[in-house]
Design an enzyme around this catalytic site. Structure first.
Site, PDB file in Angstrom:
ATOM      1  N   CYS A  54      -0.305  -1.437   4.051  1.00 57.76           N
ATOM      2  CA  CYS A  54      -0.101  -0.104   3.929  1.00 57.76           C
ATOM      3  C   CYS A  54      -0.667   0.919   4.995  1.00 57.76           C
ATOM      4  CB  CYS A  54      -0.476   0.212   2.574  1.00 57.76           C
ATOM      5  SG  CYS A  54       0.229   1.654   1.704  1.00 57.76           S
ATOM      6  N   HIS A  83       2.090  -3.908  -0.642  1.00 56.49           N
ATOM      7  CA  HIS A  83       0.946  -4.443  -0.615  1.00 56.49           C
ATOM      8  C   HIS A  83       1.174  -5.739  -1.153  1.00 56.49           C
ATOM      9  CE1 HIS A  83      -2.023  -0.772  -0.373  1.00 56.49           C
ATOM     10  NE2 HIS A  83      -0.618  -0.050  -0.864  1.00 56.49           N
ATOM     11  N   GLU A  88      -0.742  -8.147  -1.347  1.00 60.68           N
ATOM     12  CA  GLU A  88      -1.830  -8.946  -2.105  1.00 60.68           C
ATOM     13  C   GLU A  88      -1.672  -8.665  -3.413  1.00 60.68           C
ATOM     14  OE1 GLU A  88      -1.782  -5.865  -0.405  1.00 60.68           O
ATOM     15  OE2 GLU A  88      -3.150  -4.434  -1.221  1.00 60.68           O
TER      16      GLU A  88
END
Ligand code: GLN
Length: 544
Positions: A390, A519, A521
């Protein structure tokens, strides 16, 4: 056929927060689902904020984003990782959200002219939301974590809702008290008194715990277990140890060793079942065997509170790195580097050559970004594997514009509204939101598709040309600079076709330099690491 009733387990905290209620909730969820039950988990945050999106990460921790774009608490990430399930906004509630909908209903006459009161209307709204979460997820068992600790004003109405549910259907509701048992150094003995008080505070709310999870440095011993049983009114076998363990992923095993799953099932009048935790056990065994390290530096800005360094702001990033390291049979060694250090002393960036890979996570605003840009320049030039998430992608583009395209004042409009080289901009909708100070839940949030160019490192990682990833940003790459950047070697390899928006950039002639507008993650799972993290760590190892 008689409709099966849905069951509910409430997790409440005693003594102090931060002792692992979230992980306990996630672990119990995993245990029960490993027995073949369909389980979902829900987080209740007692604060007034409607969601976690407007909160400072150093104060509140990570904002976890769901597929449907809800900005929620980091515990939701733990639930997703342990349950291996995608959750949505129905799995999350705050006091703000509850009051907002009650007030909106009142304004539209949904209460038919009655006086709308804190009790019963607020608990009723809460109960409605809990039941809806169970329904939407079609869950046999819904585990609800009530944030904070018992005895606080903040969560009293949530406890009241839980009490009402228990009263209506005693066999369908169970309570778990997660409480801390300190071992004061000067005494060298585990103390049960704080938990006795917590249990009593819970009783004052009309609730009796069915099970106590005793968090502490060590296991409960016999005398302490007996004390807890007597003074908290809980069966001895229902006082369970949850000592500190090296990894959170060991907790389900530790709890299930003590038969926690079947104990809860018995309380809920559900059939006991053998659990199948084979793959989880194997996963734990494997990562315990990984000895050789892989060293990853996370350069960010949300680490400090007072004299303490908190990694909570980046919890999903940390877990994703761990998953990726373990898949590659390495022990992850993470270092936190406050980007402002590089601003105070530029020469310090050379420290980054000690690491096998460098990651820049998401962020907002101007503090620390010049330091981050220095760090990105260094790893780009020194060919150290880089993953930018990001803001980490946006700043990589700015660094490239400044130092390769020689646009020295290139910037994001977020930081310099008047830059002649706005590499990162806000589109017209976002510009309007900013101007009108409409900050709540107005970012580009949740899952969007991304098309991946073949023949790139990104494609090699994903092995697919279309993926869906979760977003949380207001600003985006300015397509006016696309051609120039590509020509100079920064390839735009992931595009959202609907908006022609750059989602992934990748540097040519570098072992691994990838930035994502989204993102990744949030989608990494213990046994299914995210492909970009996996390849990032793999290249980092190759680069050692
Ligand atoms: N501040 C940037 C934006 O709003 C990046 C956000 C992030 O890193 N999550 O677009």
């Amino acid at each position: 056929m008689k409709k099966k009733s849905r069951k509910f387990i409430f997790i409440v905290g005693g003594v102090l927060s931060g002792v692992g209620k979230g992980i306990t909730t996630a672990s119990l969820g995993y245990i029960l689902s490993s027995k073949g039950y369909h389980v979902t988990a829900m987080k209740i945050d007692p604060y007034i904020n409607v969601d976690a999106g407007t909160m400072n990460p150093t104060e509140h921790g990570e904002v976890f984003v769901t597929n449907d774009g809800d900005e929620t608490d980091q515990d939701m990430g733990n639930y997703e990782r342990f349950l291996d399930n995608d959750l949505t906004s129905v799995n999350y509630m705050t006091t703000g959200r509850v009051y907002l909908s009650v007030i909106e209903k009142e304004r539209s006459m949904k209460y038919g002219g009655h006086c709308v009161q804190v009790v019963p209307h607020i608990p009723e709204e809460i109960i409605g939301r809990i039941k809806r979460a169970a329904e939407v997820n079609n869950a046999e068992i819904t585990i609800i974590e009530i944030g904070g600790t018992v005895g606080e004003y903040e969560n009293i109405l949530f406890l009241e809702a839980a009490r009402m549910m228990k009263l209506q259907n005693p066999d369908n509701v169970a309570f778990v008290l997660v409480s801390y048992l300190p071992v004061p150094r000067h005494l060298g003995e585990m103390k049960t008194k704080p938990t006795q008080h917590a249990s009593r505070a819970l009783n004052q709310a009309g609730i009796q715990a069915d099970l106590i999870i005793a968090r502490g440095e060590m296991d409960l011993d016999k005398p302490r277990r007996e004390k807890l049983a007597v003074f908290c009114g809980v069966d001895k076998e229902y006082c369970v140890s949850a000592p500190d363990v090296p990894s959170i992923y060991q907790i389900p095993l530790k709890l299930e060793e003590q038969g926690v799953g079947d104990k809860l099932l018995a309380r809920l009048k559900l059939q006991k079942r053998v659990s199948n935790m084979k793959s989880w056990k194997k996963f734990v065994r494997n990562f315990q065997q990984a000895q050789k390290p892989v060293r990853i530096a996370v350069v960010g800005k949300y680490f400090g509170t007072g004299n303490y360094t908190l990694a909570d702001s980046y919890i999903s990033v940390i877990e994703a790195i761990k998953h990726a390291a373990w898949t590659n049979n390495r022990k992850p060694e993470l270092s936190w580097i406050d980007a402002e250090e590089f601003e105070r002393n530029r020469a310090r960036v050379s420290q980054l050559s000690r690491y096998d890979g460098v990651l820049v996570p998401g962020g907002f605003g101007s503090r620390g970004i010049e330091g981050i840009i220095q760090a990105i320049k260094f790893v780009r030039e020194k060919k150290i594997p880089y993953l930018g998430l990001c803001y980490g992608m946006q700043l990589a583009c700015i660094e490239f514009a400044r130092h390769v395209l020689e646009k020295k004042s290139a910037n994001t409009k977020e930081v310099d509204a008047r830059t002649p080289y706005p590499i990162i901009i806000a589109n017209s909708t976002q510009a309007k939101n900013i101007q009108e100070k409409k900050y709540g839940a107005t970012m580009r949030l949740g899952a969007y598709d991304c098309t991946i160019k073949k023949g790139t490192k990104t494609f090699n990682a994903y092995q697919t040309t279309v993926t869906s990833e979760r977003h949380r940003h207001r600003y985006e790459f300015n397509n006016l600079f696309r051609e120039e950047m590509e020509a100079a070697g920064l390839a735009m390899v992931g595009i959202n076709q609907t908006n022609d928006l750059v989602e992934i950039v990748e540097l040519k002639n570098h072992p691994f330099f990838i930035g994502t507008q989204f993102h990744p993650e949030f989608k990494s799972r213990p046994m299914r690491p995210h492909p970009l993290f996996r390849e990032f760590v793999k290249t980092a190892i190759a680069n050692q």
